[in-house]
Design an enzyme around this catalytic site. Structure first.
Site, PDB file in Angstrom:
ATOM      1  N   ASP A   1      -9.381  -4.747  -5.794  1.00  0.00           N
ATOM      2  CA  ASP A   1      -8.871  -3.562  -5.097  1.00  0.00           C
ATOM      3  C   ASP A   1      -9.212  -2.317  -5.919  1.00  0.00           C
ATOM      4  O   ASP A   1      -8.902  -2.266  -7.117  1.00  0.00           O
ATOM      5  CB  ASP A   1      -7.354  -3.701  -4.942  1.00  0.00           C
ATOM      6  CG  ASP A   1      -6.704  -2.565  -4.166  1.00  0.00           C
ATOM      7  OD1 ASP A   1      -7.386  -1.571  -3.855  1.00  0.00           O
ATOM      8  OD2 ASP A   1      -5.490  -2.681  -3.879  1.00  0.00           O
TER       9      ASP A   1
ATOM     10  N   HIS B   1      -8.199  -4.832  -1.123  1.00  0.00           N
ATOM     11  CA  HIS B   1      -6.999  -4.171  -0.613  1.00  0.00           C
ATOM     12  C   HIS B   1      -6.632  -4.732   0.760  1.00  0.00           C
ATOM     13  O   HIS B   1      -7.453  -4.802   1.662  1.00  0.00           O
ATOM     14  CB  HIS B   1      -7.239  -2.661  -0.516  1.00  0.00           C
ATOM     15  CG  HIS B   1      -5.978  -1.878  -0.363  1.00  0.00           C
ATOM     16  ND1 HIS B   1      -5.100  -1.644  -1.403  1.00  0.00           N
ATOM     17  CD2 HIS B   1      -5.419  -1.271   0.716  1.00  0.00           C
ATOM     18  CE1 HIS B   1      -4.072  -0.928  -0.979  1.00  0.00           C
ATOM     19  NE2 HIS B   1      -4.250  -0.697   0.309  1.00  0.00           N
TER      20      HIS B   1
ATOM     21  N   SER C   1       0.852  -1.197   0.000  1.00  0.00           N
ATOM     22  CA  SER C   1       0.000   0.000   0.000  1.00  0.00           C
ATOM     23  C   SER C   1       0.889   1.249   0.000  1.00  0.00           C
ATOM     24  O   SER C   1       1.686   1.438  -0.916  1.00  0.00           O
ATOM     25  CB  SER C   1      -0.962  -0.039   1.184  1.00  0.00           C
ATOM     26  OG  SER C   1      -2.000   0.896   1.018  1.00  0.00           O
TER      27      SER C   1
END
Length: 356
Positions: free
Chosen positions: A289, A319, A189
């Site tokens: 995601d 995610h 991320s």
């Protein structure tokens, strides 16, 4: 594994005059806006202490300890090593940057600590998880600066390990186990974003005897002024819907910058000549995601500049799912291991050829 957080529920307090979308994001992320521009983070996930003692937990797959990085910045590294490393040979060093949108979480956060432990044991590898500064108290490029501190720390450790007793003592775990000629930058991320920007800086540095040989960008957090198809399609995501990522960027970017800034939009870096000098890169993500189109764009950008790219996009998922569902974490770690071995294999072949 623990349940995945849900950004649709939470408690927080936005600043006066916040838009309805920002107000919802503050509440979802459990953030309280303070008058001085800082935030108070409430209801955050639990953390775990480091555990360097093999006798304290016979079931542990990895040992861990905290080492200082830059005392002036109050940064540190949580170092992980397998409890049962291979008898022969040294291990790659993975410098890892955790996620959290640049404003949340820690190397000690329960799921990041456990993930780093499993990564160290499964590859196997030495994992250096960086405790970097968070925004908005320290806006970008502060996190990138801390990433560079970690890279230079690895160089210093490599020099000390090579010098033996003639210089400052190397960390004993690193001296025993780490192959400084096989360093990988890895992040998830926001950490994936950090890998990209730190690697661009690092190509201009002389890191010898250390060497960064690969980049692993998992679910890299990038954005832009407009919306991609995946952001629109998956805007009901429980963790990173658009109103939440918009707030994260507004708190993380330099004051006054919008989402077209190079720190946010990878496409804005397209003219950077350093891209072509990046090492082999793995770009990973999930089709479920909202950020997956950004990650695919990053992979395409790297490929167009001549970087050797390994794409690992898994159908479905969402995610950060690998932090909460073992099936996905096992798949990610297998892909990472394959990538690390492939880069290591290329290097070993090159060394053998050089000796002919």
């Amino acid at each position: 594994m623990m349940p995945r957080p849900d950004a649709r529920s939470g408690a927080g307090q936005p600043p006066p005059g916040a838009s309805p979308e920002d107000a919802a994001a503050y509440k979802s992320l459990s953030l309280v806006a303070n008058p001085d521009g800082s935030i108070t983070r409430i209801n955050q996930p639990p953390t775990l202490p480091a555990n360097p003692d093999p006798e304290s937990d016979p079931t542990a797959v990895a040992l861990s300890k905290d080492v200082p990085l830059n005392p002036a910045r109050n940064t540190s590294i949580r170092l992980f090593r397998p409890t049962a490393p291979p008898a022969a040979g040294k291990l790659p060093l993975i410098i890892y940057f955790h996620g959290g949108g640049f404003i949340l979480l820690s190397a000690a956060t329960l799921f990041f600590h456990k993930s780093s432990s499993r990564l160290a044991a499964r590859l196997p590898a030495v994992v250096a998880s960086v405790e970097y500064r968070l925004a908005p108290e320290h806006r970008l490029p502060a996190a990138y600066d801390d990433a560079m501190d970690a890279i230079n720390w690895a160089k210093t450790e490599a020099i000390a390990a090579a010098a033996g007793g003639c210089a400052a003592a190397a960390d004993p775990w690193l001296k025993e186990l780490a192959d400084f000629s096989r360093i990988f930058l890895m992040g998830s991320s926001a950490g994936g974003n950090m890998v990209y920007h730190a690697a661009l800086r690092a190509v201009d540095l002389d890191l010898r005897p250390a060497e960064i040989v690969g980049l692993i960008m998992n679910e890299a957090f990038f954005g832009g002024v407009g919306r991609t198809e995946s952001e629109v399609e998956h805007n009901d995501d429980v963790l990173v819907p658009s109103h939440v990522t918009d707030l994260l960027w507004s708190l993380a970017l330099p004051a006054g910058a919008d989402r077209g800034h190079v720190y946010c939009d990878a496409a804005a870096t397209a003219g950077d000549e350093r891209i072509r000098r990046l090492p082999a890169s793995m770009v990973a993500g999930y089709t479920g995601d909202p950020l997956v189109d950004r990650q695919r764009e990053l992979a395409k950008l790297l490929e167009e500049r001549g970087v050797k790219v390994t794409r690992r996009f898994v159908d479905g998922g969402c995610h950060a799912i690998e932090l909460f569902e073992k099936e996905y974490s096992d798949k990610l770690f297998d892909d990472v291991k394959d990538f690390v071995c492939s880069v290591g294999g290329d290097r070993m072949l090159g060394k053998a050829a050089a000796n002919l």
